[in-house]
Design an enzyme around this catalytic site. Structure first.
Site, short mmCIF file in Angstrom:
data_model
loop_
_atom_site.label_atom_id
_atom_site.label_comp_id
_atom_site.label_asym_id
_atom_site.label_seq_id
_atom_site.Cartn_x
_atom_site.Cartn_y
_atom_site.Cartn_z
N HIS A 72 -4.15 15.58 19.86
CA HIS A 72 -2.89 14.86 20.06
C HIS A 72 -2.03 15.55 21.10
O HIS A 72 -2.10 16.76 21.29
CB HIS A 72 -2.14 14.67 18.73
CG HIS A 72 -1.65 15.94 18.08
ND1 HIS A 72 -0.40 16.46 18.32
CD2 HIS A 72 -2.23 16.77 17.19
CE1 HIS A 72 -0.23 17.55 17.59
NE2 HIS A 72 -1.33 17.77 16.90
N ASP A 113 -0.63 23.69 19.09
CA ASP A 113 -0.60 22.42 18.37
C ASP A 113 0.03 21.34 19.24
O ASP A 113 1.22 21.13 19.20
CB ASP A 113 0.19 22.63 17.07
CG ASP A 113 0.13 21.44 16.14
OD1 ASP A 113 -0.72 20.56 16.35
OD2 ASP A 113 0.93 21.38 15.21
N GLU A 142 1.05 12.06 16.30
CA GLU A 142 0.44 12.79 15.19
C GLU A 142 1.48 13.51 14.34
O GLU A 142 1.38 13.55 13.11
CB GLU A 142 -0.59 13.80 15.72
CG GLU A 142 -1.53 14.36 14.66
CD GLU A 142 -1.00 15.60 13.95
OE1 GLU A 142 -1.60 16.00 12.94
OE2 GLU A 142 0.03 16.17 14.39
N GLU A 143 2.47 14.08 15.00
CA GLU A 143 3.44 14.91 14.27
C GLU A 143 4.38 14.09 13.40
O GLU A 143 5.14 14.65 12.62
CB GLU A 143 4.23 15.79 15.25
CG GLU A 143 3.37 16.80 16.02
CD GLU A 143 2.80 17.93 15.15
OE1 GLU A 143 3.03 17.91 13.92
OE2 GLU A 143 2.14 18.81 15.71
N GLU A 185 -7.82 20.18 16.53
CA GLU A 185 -6.65 20.96 16.13
C GLU A 185 -7.06 22.43 16.22
O GLU A 185 -8.24 22.75 16.25
CB GLU A 185 -6.24 20.62 14.68
CG GLU A 185 -5.67 19.22 14.50
CD GLU A 185 -4.19 19.09 14.92
OE1 GLU A 185 -3.58 20.09 15.36
OE2 GLU A 185 -3.67 17.98 14.81
N HIS A 234 4.45 24.88 15.11
CA HIS A 234 5.71 24.45 14.50
C HIS A 234 6.73 25.58 14.35
O HIS A 234 7.75 25.42 13.70
CB HIS A 234 5.52 23.82 13.10
CG HIS A 234 4.65 22.60 13.11
ND1 HIS A 234 4.68 21.66 12.12
CD2 HIS A 234 3.72 22.15 14.00
CE1 HIS A 234 3.81 20.69 12.38
NE2 HIS A 234 3.22 20.99 13.52
ZN LIG Z 1 -1.52 19.22 15.44
#
Ligand SMILES: [Zn+2]
Length: 429
Positions: A123, A152, A186-187, A211, A397
């Site tokens: 993603h 990510d 995706e998030e 991922e 994140h």
């Molecule tokens: Zn991800």
């Protein structure tokens, strides 16, 4: 050449020996060496791609940034010979927090001469807000490449582009179709991309999801399912001092409901339901006309969510206040990914491939809490679906110090290219 009759341990030893002494070795060593050399050659260009991807801010709600990064990815895949397009979501699964406009996908298809269908997914959206990049731009420090969203999941996008580039340089076309799908939502639990990922997943023989490979680079065969329950009660407002009996107290009904819905977890099978948020009333002297609550749900099996939803719907029928209206809504934000015989067998072959580089490869069958798009790909398919093909790294994140390990680039390129090659040529056990 079929490798099927060779026991896996012997095969691993043989391939490893070939890598060490390819000069006078049998036929098998040559392609392996070529793949490894090309993987080394792709390392620099891959870092360049990572810099380009990180330099475009692409938060899940950043429509402009997502359009920009999608165009870049589409162009790169088209340059590699793919039929590449930007694909708007066919249908949007609206959840509580789904924004009006969700990011598009990049879809590319590479036609080969064989029969196997393989899909690579990653993603391009991130959890970060526009403006944060200037403080955390792309930079390399020792064995680490830092940048917002680099782990990510921009590394996943870069790995896919350069895996395809590697296969192209090798003139490898023995697959039937190689599909690339990069999603832009995706998030926020893939409201727009989920249906497409599930549909394309159902057409594949294997799906590799890129991922991050975590700190130890293990492959993952299972991921947690994440759900949400929303309970809402409608009562009737009235003056709490003068005429409470004319009201219907939504807070009382909500409390009753929460107590009868609080013991639905089954920890022994990984099913969890916990009520975490609630709201009721407007003024101290008014009987509350409305009350709401939310619960977080986790499951390891798709069927457990279905059962949980059915139980919720059935239990809320039992009310404390007959005049109240009670509704419960259950959202599967992300289904769980379950290990299958097919994914176990394919991941075991991955370990054999990694051994050729003298590296161990862990394969995890127990979900560790996070949910990913791999689960959507697996929802209606018999294909092997494996998560965690990405680079090793840390800090997803966390908005500070997100990085990937540069040393994992060559092994990961080698792994994904070899898996596609061996699957295409039926060299799996
Ligand atoms: Zn991800």
């Amino acid at each position: 050449m079929s490798l099927a009759p060779t026991p896996r341990a012997t095969l691993a030893a043989a391939l490893f020996a070939c890598t060490l002494a390819f000069a006078g070795s049998p036929l098998r060593a040559a392609p392996v060496t070529a793949v490894h050399e090309l993987a080394q050659q792709e390392k620099g260009p891959l870092l360049g791609t990572l810099r380009d991807l990180v330099s475009i801010e692409s938060g899940s709600q950043d429509v402009e940034g997502l359009a920009q990064i999608a165009a870049l990815i589409r162009d790169r895949l088209a340059q590699l010979g793919g039929k590449a397009e930007i694909m708007e979501p066919a249908e949007v699964f609206r959840m509580d927090d789904t924004p009006p406009k969700t990011g598009a996908m990049v879809h590319a298809e590479f036609k080969g001469t064989g029969t196997r269908k393989i899909m690579l997914i990653a993603h391009m959206d991130t959890v970060y807000l526009r403006g944060m990049l200037k403080d955390q731009p792309f930079r390399v420090d020792g064995d680490r490449a830092y940048g917002l969203g680099i782990s990510d999941d921009k590394q996943g996008v870069a790995l896919i582009i350069h895996t395809v580039a590697l296969l192209q340089k090798l003139k490898f076309k023995d697959y039937g179709t190689l599909t690339v799908l990069i999603n832009g939502d995706e998030e926020i639990s893939s409201p727009g991309a989920r249906a497409t990922i599930t549909r394309l997943g159902s057409e594949q023989d294997a799906v590799f999801s890129f991922e991050g490979g975590g700190e130890d680079g293990g492959l993952r065969l299972a991921t947690s399912g994440i759900g949400a329950a929303y309970l809402s009660v409608e009562g009737k407002a009235s003056h709490a001092g003068a005429a409470p009996e004319k009201g219907v107290n939504a807070l009382y009904e909500l409390s009753h409901q929460l107590l009868q819905l609080k013991d639905l977890s089954q920890p022994e099978r990984g099913l969890k339901l916990n009520w975490t948020v609630s709201q009721a009333g407007t003024n101290r002297n008014v009987i509350p006309a409305r009350a709401t609550a939310q619960a977080d749900a986790r499951a390891l099996k798709v069927a457990d969510f279905e059962q949980l939803e059915a139980t919720l719907q059935q239990r809320v029928q039992n009310k404390l206040l007959p005049d109240s209206k009670v509704q419960v809504k259950f959202e599967v934000r992300r289904p769980p990914l379950e290990a299958t015989a097919a994914s176990r067998s394919l991941a075991a072959h991955g370990a054999v491939v990694y051994q050729e580089l003298g590296l161990p490869l862990k394969v995890y069958e127990a979900a560790t809490g996070g949910g990913t798009d791999a689960a959507f790909a697996a929802l209606k398919t018999k294909a092997a679906v494996i998560e965690g093909f990405g680079l090793s790294g840390y800090g997803a994140h966390s908005n500070d110090a997100e990085y990937v390990q540069i040393g994992s680039i060559v092994p990961r390129l080698y792994l994904s290219a070899r898996m596609i090659m061996d699957l295409s040529q039926n060299k799996m056990k």
